[in-house]
Scaffold this motif. Sequence first.
Motif, PDB file in Angstrom:
ATOM      1  N   MET A   1       0.855  -1.188   0.000  1.00 53.57           N
ATOM      2  CA  MET A   1       0.000   0.000   0.000  1.00 53.57           C
ATOM      3  C   MET A   1       0.892   1.240   0.000  1.00 53.57           C
TER       4      MET A   1
ATOM      5  N   ALA B   1       0.788   4.338   1.015  1.00 45.56           N
ATOM      6  CA  ALA B   1       0.926   5.207   2.182  1.00 45.56           C
ATOM      7  C   ALA B   1       1.818   4.627   3.256  1.00 45.56           C
TER       8      ALA B   1
ATOM      9  N   ALA C   1     -11.003  10.945   0.625  1.00 48.78           N
ATOM     10  CA  ALA C   1     -10.583   9.765   1.382  1.00 48.78           C
ATOM     11  C   ALA C   1     -11.082   9.925   2.802  1.00 48.78           C
TER      12      ALA C   1
ATOM     13  N   ASP D   1      -2.149   8.366   6.147  1.00 50.78           N
ATOM     14  CA  ASP D   1      -2.498   7.384   5.111  1.00 50.78           C
ATOM     15  C   ASP D   1      -3.649   7.882   4.243  1.00 50.78           C
ATOM     16  N   ALA D   2      -4.674   8.480   4.883  1.00 46.93           N
ATOM     17  CA  ALA D   2      -5.833   8.964   4.135  1.00 46.93           C
ATOM     18  C   ALA D   2      -5.440  10.116   3.215  1.00 46.93           C
TER      19      ALA D   2
ATOM     20  N   ALA E   1      -2.492  10.603   1.948  1.00 54.46           N
ATOM     21  CA  ALA E   1      -1.682  10.013   0.872  1.00 54.46           C
ATOM     22  C   ALA E   1      -2.563   9.345  -0.176  1.00 54.46           C
ATOM     23  N   ARG E   2      -3.595   8.631   0.268  1.00 55.54           N
ATOM     24  CA  ARG E   2      -4.504   7.987  -0.689  1.00 55.54           C
ATOM     25  C   ARG E   2      -5.205   9.024  -1.553  1.00 55.54           C
ATOM     26  N   ALA E   3      -5.668  10.104  -0.902  1.00 59.96           N
ATOM     27  CA  ALA E   3      -6.420  11.120  -1.637  1.00 59.96           C
ATOM     28  C   ALA E   3      -5.548  11.822  -2.674  1.00 59.96           C
TER      29      ALA E   3
ATOM     30  N   ASP F   1      -2.723  10.575  -4.040  1.00 58.62           N
ATOM     31  CA  ASP F   1      -1.902   9.651  -4.810  1.00 58.62           C
ATOM     32  C   ASP F   1      -2.075   9.834  -6.310  1.00 58.62           C
ATOM     33  N   SER F   2      -3.298  10.098  -6.758  1.00 58.49           N
ATOM     34  CA  SER F   2      -3.547  10.180  -8.195  1.00 58.49           C
ATOM     35  C   SER F   2      -2.903  11.410  -8.829  1.00 58.49           C
TER      36      SER F   2
END
Length: 308
Positions: free
Chosen positions: A1, A3, A280, A292-293, A295-297, A299-300
């Motif tokens: 993953m 993040a 996220a 982590d949240a 980073a997910r948001a 990431d794109s």
Amino acid sequence: MPAAAAPGGGYLSGRRVLLTRSPDRAGAMAVALAEAGAEPLLLPLIDFERTPDQASLAQALSRLAGGGYDWLVVSSITTVRALKELAAAQGMHLASLVPEGVRVATIGPSSRRVLEAEGIRVDLAPGGKQSAEGLVELWGAGPADDAVGTGSGGAAPRVLLPQSDLAAPTLADGLRAHGCAVETVVAYRTVDYPAAEALRLTAELAAGEPAGQAAPAVVLGPDEANGELAAGRLDAVVAASPSAAQRIHAVLRPLGATALIAIGEPTAAELRALGLTAAATASTPTPRGIVDAVARALDSTRSDSPAP
């Protein structure tokens, strides 16, 4: 993953993240984001005050200390701060309000850690869905003969639920649906930042951030934050609670391409109700969960970042 590489690895390098918390309650989040390479900024939107009706809260805590309840349910860390402040005003330790035989439930590991640091044993806390809904689900999942479902002499368990004046009925209604006799009492008021100096909650907790500890971040006012938004200089905004989501909706508009991060599903649900979308949702209300949240948001759009 992806993040997983964030802490200390600069995975959010160059990203500017706005936390909608006051400096004394955002330290751990700001540190975690900075360690991940981000630049944390603060926009305080909500604050907390003692309830004007201290007598009702004091009476409920007196009944608690006298064994008048089977359960104490704590729905937030701010509740712990409010109870500790009132106990201190009466010359008592917080733990002395919870007698032997009274069980304690809370909404997740963070509040459990805070309560246990104050000397209060926690008997029930969800590890997965860390919210009122998660606690209600866990409460109802116990075996039929478990003490969760019974009070003294087999009667309905008597539950004391101190909470914010703006608390949703989710927890109280959910526990009542499981057969509990729930008494709610306002422990503190959620107000627009800043709280009145004479009423602001200031009790320091044995674990977590002391009330006077400032976060390592620049503090913005609403006009400054909106200027940063308009200039496209904010990558993400973090909503820490449903109350914060409401203030974001009122103060920070339009968000444009800035990613909106929710801490917990109740906050994400409030954002949806306001017509806003969380890019996220942090599944756990911990600094690592928030990093982590974010980073997910993002990431794109992180095309120039090094591979994890």
